[in-house]
Design an enzyme around this catalytic site. Structure first.
Site, mmCIF file in Angstrom:
data_model
loop_
_atom_site.group_PDB
_atom_site.id
_atom_site.type_symbol
_atom_site.label_atom_id
_atom_site.label_comp_id
_atom_site.label_asym_id
_atom_site.label_seq_id
_atom_site.Cartn_x
_atom_site.Cartn_y
_atom_site.Cartn_z
ATOM 1 N N GLU A 47 -51.491 -74.724 13.485
ATOM 2 C CA GLU A 47 -51.815 -75.986 12.834
ATOM 3 C C GLU A 47 -50.518 -76.495 12.206
ATOM 4 O O GLU A 47 -49.864 -75.746 11.470
ATOM 5 C CB GLU A 47 -52.881 -75.783 11.749
ATOM 6 C CG GLU A 47 -53.255 -77.121 11.150
ATOM 7 C CD GLU A 47 -54.303 -77.053 10.046
ATOM 8 O OE1 GLU A 47 -54.830 -75.956 9.779
ATOM 9 O OE2 GLU A 47 -54.574 -78.112 9.469
ATOM 10 N N ARG A 57 -53.798 -59.188 11.942
ATOM 11 C CA ARG A 57 -52.636 -59.983 11.596
ATOM 12 C C ARG A 57 -51.542 -59.101 11.005
ATOM 13 O O ARG A 57 -51.778 -57.998 10.536
ATOM 14 C CB ARG A 57 -53.004 -61.101 10.639
ATOM 15 C CG ARG A 57 -53.573 -60.668 9.307
ATOM 16 C CD ARG A 57 -53.705 -61.840 8.340
ATOM 17 N NE ARG A 57 -54.324 -63.006 8.943
ATOM 18 C CZ ARG A 57 -53.769 -64.232 8.908
ATOM 19 N NH1 ARG A 57 -52.624 -64.435 8.297
ATOM 20 N NH2 ARG A 57 -54.362 -65.254 9.460
ATOM 21 N N LYS A 102 -49.286 -69.625 4.767
ATOM 22 C CA LYS A 102 -48.637 -70.930 4.684
ATOM 23 C C LYS A 102 -48.902 -71.578 3.329
ATOM 24 O O LYS A 102 -48.054 -72.272 2.802
ATOM 25 C CB LYS A 102 -49.132 -71.824 5.817
ATOM 26 C CG LYS A 102 -48.463 -71.504 7.130
ATOM 27 C CD LYS A 102 -48.727 -72.587 8.148
ATOM 28 C CE LYS A 102 -49.933 -72.251 8.982
ATOM 29 N NZ LYS A 102 -50.123 -73.142 10.124
#
Ligand code: ATP
Ligand code: MG
Length: 565
Positions: free
Chosen positions: A38, A264, A274
């Site tokens: 994104e 992850r 982020k």
């Protein structure tokens, strides 16, 4: 096989699934993956793991990996991020050819798919307020409650949804929900919202839309449109998988990709989200997204990390189904291993202490041969000026040394790298502070090249620069971003910023050999005995390089491995 061993052989559970699918011709033998960021921030080393996995698998199978911007939330996204992502993926060494896509290019199709669900009686426009929505949804252990709008007639739903699109309503006034099962133990299946009203300008579609698809609705459609075979994502999406499959089944699409989840990457002593990184950047805790202290790809690049090192790190980390932390020392090890092969060696004195060689002629300069890279003979040699006054590093001298200190001490002989043996016979101190400010030494002219004709040995070799010739430069010394090893272990009431390391960056002036006046931004060096440094591409000027410390020479990873085994 242990996970580590598996990654050493280049295989893992995802690669096993992919090769099985190829053998059984499941997708007519093709492999098509995607990396779907994104564009709401810069990429970090966690993304690098996903990039290497998706692009790596596609490359190994002669398939394709798409770079797809998952740009469904206009209020947090920006072209600055789009550009940085493209740049970072390319820098890491991957190529997507023509396959650059945007979720926003599919908004029309997504809208039509939503209409299709409504027509099938599988979606409805809900009028509950966001608070009521939450309340009705319930908690995992207790069934939710059906919305009073759940059985709104199809025609009314179609009409309202169209009017949502036309901009007749305010943000949050209505949402479109999938009609699944309010009693499902999986909360994501309790009539999730699939479209919301958001009067916001999008960086690509501008003001064309005021309704935007929710992530879960959009993502599977994007994958299907692009005919992705294996949709690889992180573990937290495992519970979303039934919804992914439900949507594609209800839409009766031709291509139904398989979602596969992996753990992850978490790295010790840093932050990997982020949102947190954005907070540090926006509030100027760091100089920008490319601050060398950050685990962003652009920060690591500016620090002097190489794509090869990052890819090797991702390979070693491997792919598993278990969430865990990876030691940052492993990443540093990979950087060191790579730079060792090609970084040129130079001499740089980080904390200068002046020495005067009293029996060396005043005004004389000798140009001595120095090896550029012992690991790579083709790198050749360079000339380094030697003269009567030199700088050495303060920590290479001790007035009252402990037993095993073989460097410069009063009366002890040491070798100056590429030059002569010297001996210190006098210490000059600052009268007020008592600090050592200068050493008076003598040299043996017969020891050039580091050997004494009488065969006497010295144990220590230290680096130096000529005081008259050296360059005075800025160096930025970096340390861990956080003082805390694992953020998941900290007190919940505390903010991660409470653990920012106040010493994460120290700016010093140091003395380097004059050959560095000619260096270029982006060059890597090993300051002998000190560590790897990178010529900062942002702040360096011709003739005045600024050095970013990339990594020290100490291999802390070996120590950790020993402890663990
Ligand atoms: P963050 O959690 O840092 O905010 P994100 O998941 O919101 O990141 P996206 O832009 O959605 O960021 O991520 C793009 C891809 O990268 C996704 O497939 C995501 O699963 C993957 N990814 C993100 N963070 C990691 C990580 N730490 N390790 C591995 N893959 C990651
Ligand atoms: Mg995300």
């Amino acid at each position: 096989m242990s996970e580590e061993a598996k990654s050493e052989t280049g295989s893992d559970f995802i690669r096993e699934i992919v090769s099985r699918d190829m053998e059984t011709d499941k997708h007519s033998g093709t492999v098509r993956t995607r990396f779907p960021p994104e564009p709401n921030g810069y990429l970090h080393i966690g993304h690098a793991k996903s990039i290497c996995l998706n692009f790596g698998i596609a490359a190994e199978a002669n398939g394709e990996c798409h770079l797809r911007y998952d740009d469904t939330n206009p209020s947090t996204e920006d072209v600055e991020y789009v550009d940085s992502i493209r740049n970072d993926v390319r820098w890491l060494g991957w190529d997507w050819g023509e396959n650059e896509f945007y979720a926003s290019d599919y908004f029309e199709q997504m809208y039509l798919y939503a209409v299709k669900l409504i027509k099938k009686g599988k979606a409805y426009v809900c009028t509950l307020s966001p608070e009521e929505f939450k309340e009705y949804r319930g908690i995992p252990t207790k069934p939710g409650k059906e919305s009073p709008w759940r059985n709104r007639p199809i025609d009314e739903n179609l009409d309202l949804f169209e009017r949502m699109k036309k901009g007749e309503f305010q943000d949050g006034e209505y949402v479109l929900r999938a009609k699944i099962d309010m009693a499902s133990p999986n909360i994501h299946m309790r009539d999730p919202a699939i479209y919301r009203i958001k009067h916001a300008s999008h960086h690509r579609t501008l003001d064309k839309w005021c309704i935007y698809p929710m992530y879960d609705f959009a993502h599977c459609i994007e994958d299907s449109i692009e005919r992705i075979t294996h949709s690889i994502c992180t573990l937290e999406f495992e519970v979303h998988r039934p919804l992914y499959d439900w949507i594609l089944n209800e839409l009766e699409v031709e291509c139904h990709p398989q979602q596969i989840e992996f753990a992850r990457l978490n790295l010790t002593y840093t932050v990997m989200s982020k949102r947190k990184l954005l907070e540090l950047v926006k509030n100027q805790y760091v100089v920008g997204w490319d601050d060398p202290r950050l685990p962003t790809i652009s920060g690591l690049r500016r620090r002097g990390y190489t794509p090869e090192a990052i890819r090797e790190f991702c390979r070693r980390v491997g792919v598993t189904k278990f969430n865990s932390y990876t030691e940052i020392e492993l990443l540093e090890y990979c950087v060191r291993e790579d730079l060792n092969k090609h970084a040129l060696r130079v001499m740089g004195v980080l904390d200068p202490l002046k020495i005067v060689i009293e029996n060396y002629p005043d005004g004389k300069t000798e140009m001595l041969d120095a090896v550029n890279n012992p690991e790579d003979p083709s790198a050749g040699i360079r000339k380094v000026p030697f003269s009567r006054e030199l700088y050495v590093d303060s920590d290479d001298f001790m007035e009252n040394p402990p037993k095993k200190f073989f460097r410069l001490t009063p009366g002890n002989e040491v070798r100056l790298r590429y030059a002569y043996f010297i001996k210190c016979h006098k210490i000059i101190k600052d009268m007020k502070t008592g600090k050592v400010i200068e050493l008076r030494c003598t040299y043996d002219p017969d020891t050039l090249g580091g050997q004494a004709p009488d065969g006497r040995k010295v144990k220590g070799t230290i680096h130096w620069v000529s005081a008259k010739h050296c360059l005075d430069v800025e160096a930025r010394m970096y340390d861990r971003l956080l003082t805390q090893e694992r953020l998941d272990e900290v007190d919940e009431n505390k903010d991660f910023k409470d653990y920012l390391n106040p010493k994460s960056m120290q700016v010093i002036r140091c003395k380097v050999e004059p050959s560095l006046a000619e260096t270029k931004a982006g060059a890597h060096y090993q300051f002998e005995r000190k560590g790897y440094f990178f010529v900062d591409p942002v702040d360096s000027k011709p003739g005045t390089p600024v050095f970013n410390q990339t990594v020290s020479l100490k291999d802390a990873w070996a120590k950790i491995q020993k402890k663990g085994s």
